[in-house]
Motif scaffolding. Structure first.
Motif, PDB file in Angstrom:
ATOM      1  N   LEU A  89      13.923 -98.348 -21.874  1.00  0.00           N
ATOM      2  CA  LEU A  89      13.973 -96.959 -22.315  1.00  0.00           C
ATOM      3  C   LEU A  89      12.600 -96.581 -22.830  1.00  0.00           C
ATOM      4  N   ILE A  90      12.005 -95.539 -22.246  1.00  0.00           N
ATOM      5  CA  ILE A  90      10.650 -95.142 -22.662  1.00  0.00           C
ATOM      6  C   ILE A  90      10.626 -93.843 -23.443  1.00  0.00           C
ATOM      7  N   GLY A  91      11.763 -93.151 -23.533  1.00  0.00           N
ATOM      8  CA  GLY A  91      11.778 -91.914 -24.307  1.00  0.00           C
ATOM      9  C   GLY A  91      13.126 -91.240 -24.282  1.00  0.00           C
ATOM     10  N   ILE A  92      13.317 -90.390 -25.275  1.00  0.00           N
ATOM     11  CA  ILE A  92      14.538 -89.594 -25.370  1.00  0.00           C
ATOM     12  C   ILE A  92      14.148 -88.130 -25.441  1.00  0.00           C
ATOM     13  N   VAL A  93      14.831 -87.333 -24.636  1.00  0.00           N
ATOM     14  CA  VAL A  93      14.628 -85.888 -24.633  1.00  0.00           C
ATOM     15  C   VAL A  93      15.860 -85.245 -25.237  1.00  0.00           C
ATOM     16  N   CYS A 110      11.188 -82.661 -26.784  1.00  0.00           N
ATOM     17  CA  CYS A 110      12.114 -81.636 -26.290  1.00  0.00           C
ATOM     18  C   CYS A 110      11.721 -81.217 -24.878  1.00  0.00           C
ATOM     19  N   ASP A 111      10.719 -81.883 -24.297  1.00  0.00           N
ATOM     20  CA  ASP A 111      10.245 -81.542 -22.959  1.00  0.00           C
ATOM     21  C   ASP A 111      10.154 -82.799 -22.099  1.00  0.00           C
ATOM     22  N   VAL A 112      10.978 -82.868 -21.064  1.00  0.00           N
ATOM     23  CA  VAL A 112      11.006 -84.039 -20.188  1.00  0.00           C
ATOM     24  C   VAL A 112       9.664 -84.257 -19.491  1.00  0.00           C
ATOM     25  N   LYS A 113       8.873 -83.220 -19.340  1.00  0.00           N
ATOM     26  CA  LYS A 113       7.575 -83.355 -18.655  1.00  0.00           C
ATOM     27  C   LYS A 113       6.669 -84.374 -19.343  1.00  0.00           C
ATOM     28  N   ILE A 162      22.780 -83.886 -20.597  1.00  0.00           N
ATOM     29  CA  ILE A 162      22.796 -82.565 -21.227  1.00  0.00           C
ATOM     30  C   ILE A 162      23.478 -81.641 -20.234  1.00  0.00           C
ATOM     31  N   GLY A 163      24.473 -80.928 -20.686  1.00  0.00           N
ATOM     32  CA  GLY A 163      25.229 -80.068 -19.787  1.00  0.00           C
ATOM     33  C   GLY A 163      24.618 -78.690 -19.617  1.00  0.00           C
ATOM     34  N   GLY A 164      25.302 -77.898 -18.843  1.00  0.00           N
ATOM     35  CA  GLY A 164      24.946 -76.495 -18.664  1.00  0.00           C
ATOM     36  C   GLY A 164      23.628 -76.272 -17.958  1.00  0.00           C
ATOM     37  N   THR A 165      23.131 -75.060 -18.101  1.00  0.00           N
ATOM     38  CA  THR A 165      21.914 -74.671 -17.389  1.00  0.00           C
ATOM     39  C   THR A 165      20.696 -75.461 -17.852  1.00  0.00           C
ATOM     40  N   GLU A 166      20.655 -75.847 -19.131  1.00  0.00           N
ATOM     41  CA  GLU A 166      19.501 -76.620 -19.609  1.00  0.00           C
ATOM     42  C   GLU A 166      19.461 -78.002 -18.961  1.00  0.00           C
ATOM     43  N   GLY A 167      20.590 -78.684 -18.924  1.00  0.00           N
ATOM     44  CA  GLY A 167      20.633 -79.988 -18.271  1.00  0.00           C
ATOM     45  C   GLY A 167      20.336 -79.899 -16.786  1.00  0.00           C
ATOM     46  N   ASN A 168      20.860 -78.865 -16.147  1.00  0.00           N
ATOM     47  CA  ASN A 168      20.582 -78.666 -14.720  1.00  0.00           C
ATOM     48  C   ASN A 168      19.094 -78.442 -14.482  1.00  0.00           C
ATOM     49  N   ALA A 169      18.466 -77.640 -15.331  1.00  0.00           N
ATOM     50  CA  ALA A 169      17.032 -77.359 -15.187  1.00  0.00           C
ATOM     51  C   ALA A 169      16.207 -78.630 -15.368  1.00  0.00           C
ATOM     52  N   ILE A 170      16.592 -79.467 -16.316  1.00  0.00           N
ATOM     53  CA  ILE A 170      15.882 -80.734 -16.524  1.00  0.00           C
ATOM     54  C   ILE A 170      15.993 -81.601 -15.277  1.00  0.00           C
ATOM     55  N   ALA A 171      17.192 -81.712 -14.722  1.00  0.00           N
ATOM     56  CA  ALA A 171      17.397 -82.534 -13.527  1.00  0.00           C
ATOM     57  C   ALA A 171      16.560 -82.030 -12.353  1.00  0.00           C
ATOM     58  N   ILE A 172      16.566 -80.726 -12.133  1.00  0.00           N
ATOM     59  CA  ILE A 172      15.783 -80.148 -11.030  1.00  0.00           C
ATOM     60  C   ILE A 172      14.297 -80.389 -11.239  1.00  0.00           C
TER      61      ILE A 172
END
Length: 120
Positions: A28-32, A52-55, A68-78
Motif C-alpha cells: 500500500l503506497i497511499g490512501i485517497v 484527497c487527489d489520486v493524481k 468511493i461510491g457515486g460520481t466522485e468514485g467514478n471520476a477517480i476510476a476514470i
C-alpha cells in the motif's frame, strides 16, 4: 519480484482491504479520501501518505482500488484508467459508468474490474 504498489481510495468500505495487501504481495503506497477524518486516521495507522487527489500517486501505482461510491468514485476510476493504471472498482456501478470505464481502459490498454464479491 517487486510488490505491486496499490493505492486505496476510500476508508469506509475500503478499510476491509487493510489486511490483504501483505499476504498478496502488495504494498500500500497511499490512501485517497474525500477529506474526512476516517481516511486520514487509516493512512496514519497504516503508515502511508494520505491525499484527497489520486493524481498524487498515479506515477507510482500499479493498481488503484476505488471504494468511493457515486460520481466522485467514478471520476477517480476514470482518471486512473486514462493514466493507464488498472482499477478495481467497488459497487454500485451504473451502466453509464461501465461504458465510460470500458472506453477509458481501451484507450489506455489497461485492465479494470468491478469487484464481483456480491452475488445478485
Amino acid at each position: 519480484m517487486m510488490p505491486r504498489r496499490v493505492v486505496l481510495c476510500g476508508a469506509g468500505y475500503g478499510e476491509a482491504y487493510r489486511r490483504v495487501f501483505r499476504p498478496l504481495g502488495a504494498q500500500l503506497i497511499g490512501i485517497v479520501g474525500q477529506g474526512g477524518r476516517r481516511s486520514r486516521c487509516l493512512a496514519s495507522a497504516m503508515q502511508v501518505p494520505w491525499s484527497c487527489d489520486v493524481k498524487r500517486f498515479l506515477s507510482e501505482a500499479d493498481l488503484v482500488i476505488v471504494a468511493i461510491g457515486g460520481t466522485e468514485g467514478n471520476a477517480i476510476a476514470i482518471e486512473c484508467l486514462k493514466h493507464a493504471v488498472p482499477v478495481l472498482k467497488e459497487h454500485p456501478v451504473s451502466s453509464e459508468f461501465v461504458a465510460q470505464a470500458a472506453h477509458a481502459a481501451a484507450g489506455s490498454q489497461v485492465k479494470w474490474l468491478v469487484n464481483p464479491h456480491f452475488a445478485y
